[in-house]
Design an enzyme around this catalytic site. Structure first.
Site, short mmCIF file in Angstrom:
data_model
loop_
_atom_site.label_atom_id
_atom_site.label_comp_id
_atom_site.label_asym_id
_atom_site.label_seq_id
_atom_site.Cartn_x
_atom_site.Cartn_y
_atom_site.Cartn_z
N CYS A 10 100.57 -86.95 -31.61
CA CYS A 10 101.85 -86.68 -30.95
C CYS A 10 101.58 -86.64 -29.44
O CYS A 10 100.55 -87.11 -28.98
CB CYS A 10 102.49 -85.39 -31.47
SG CYS A 10 101.63 -83.86 -31.08
N ASN A 13 99.69 -82.54 -28.74
CA ASN A 13 98.81 -82.03 -29.80
C ASN A 13 98.91 -80.52 -29.95
O ASN A 13 97.93 -79.84 -30.22
CB ASN A 13 97.36 -82.47 -29.56
CG ASN A 13 96.46 -82.25 -30.77
OD1 ASN A 13 95.29 -81.90 -30.61
ND2 ASN A 13 96.94 -82.47 -31.97
N CYS A 15 102.21 -79.26 -31.41
CA CYS A 15 103.32 -79.02 -32.33
C CYS A 15 103.19 -79.89 -33.58
O CYS A 15 102.71 -79.45 -34.61
CB CYS A 15 104.67 -79.28 -31.66
SG CYS A 15 105.10 -78.13 -30.35
N ARG A 16 103.64 -81.13 -33.48
CA ARG A 16 103.78 -81.98 -34.65
C ARG A 16 102.46 -82.40 -35.28
O ARG A 16 102.26 -82.23 -36.48
CB ARG A 16 104.60 -83.23 -34.31
CG ARG A 16 106.02 -82.92 -33.89
CD ARG A 16 106.73 -84.13 -33.35
NE ARG A 16 106.18 -84.49 -32.04
CZ ARG A 16 106.51 -85.57 -31.37
NH1 ARG A 16 107.38 -86.43 -31.88
NH2 ARG A 16 105.99 -85.82 -30.19
N SER A 17 101.57 -82.99 -34.50
CA SER A 17 100.35 -83.54 -35.11
C SER A 17 99.43 -82.46 -35.70
O SER A 17 98.89 -82.68 -36.78
CB SER A 17 99.61 -84.47 -34.15
OG SER A 17 99.23 -83.82 -32.96
N ASP A 123 110.44 -84.17 -31.88
CA ASP A 123 109.61 -83.17 -31.19
C ASP A 123 110.40 -81.88 -31.05
O ASP A 123 111.43 -81.85 -30.38
CB ASP A 123 109.20 -83.69 -29.82
CG ASP A 123 108.15 -82.84 -29.15
OD1 ASP A 123 107.89 -81.71 -29.62
OD2 ASP A 123 107.57 -83.31 -28.15
#
Length: 153
Positions: A10, A13, A15-17, A123
């Site tokens: 993402c 690095n 939140c999402r990934s 995001d």
């Protein structure tokens, strides 16, 4: 034969990934799949920092521990070290394509796993608490689809 290796990417690095990495780690273990998993960001701003506190809470509420995570930026070697490099959205995919020299061909991580949903993994960083909870649900759906795909290989 080495287990498949997957890198989730993402922007920062935090939140999402790291969430998708944690979900994939837990669910692949439950499914009896051996995978090498990691995450990183295309940006450098958060390198060395832990996951966003809002994501830590949302993930913990769903049973995923992001506390060991430390952000890092994508490296050229990642394209050789990982079989799959999966971006959370089109912007990060384009950045990865610009960085790629040899090795893995970056692709989008499709979080909806074949069911109705967004075209990308949104995001949650600038949103509210509900966005982080929705991110957990998307990560679970996407990982379930990924595991199903890996089992068909």
């Amino acid at each position: 034969m080495d287990p498949p290796s997957i890198l989730f990417v993402c922007l920062g690095n935090i939140c999402r990934s790291p969430l998708v990495e944690a979900v994939a780690r837990q669910r692949s273990a439950q499914a009896g799949l051996a995978l090498t998993l990691a995450s990183c960001g295309t940006g450098h701003w958060h390198a060395g920092k832990g996951a966003d506190p809002r994501m830590l809470r949302a993930a913990a509420d769903a049973g995923y521990d992001l506390s060991p995570h430390r952000a890092r930026q994508v490296r050229a070697a990642d394209f050789q070290d990982f079989d799959w490099v999966l971006a959370m959205d089109q912007d990060n995919l384009e950045t990865l394509q610009g960085l790629r020299r040899d090795g893995s061909e970056p692709a989008l991580f499709l979080p909806w796993a074949g069911v109705a949903g967004p075209a990308e993994f949104p995001d949650p960083y600038y949103g509210d608490t509900d966005g982080f909870r929705r991110a957990v649900a998307l990560a679970e759906q996407g990982v379930d689809g990924l595991i199903a795909r890996l089992r068909r290989r």
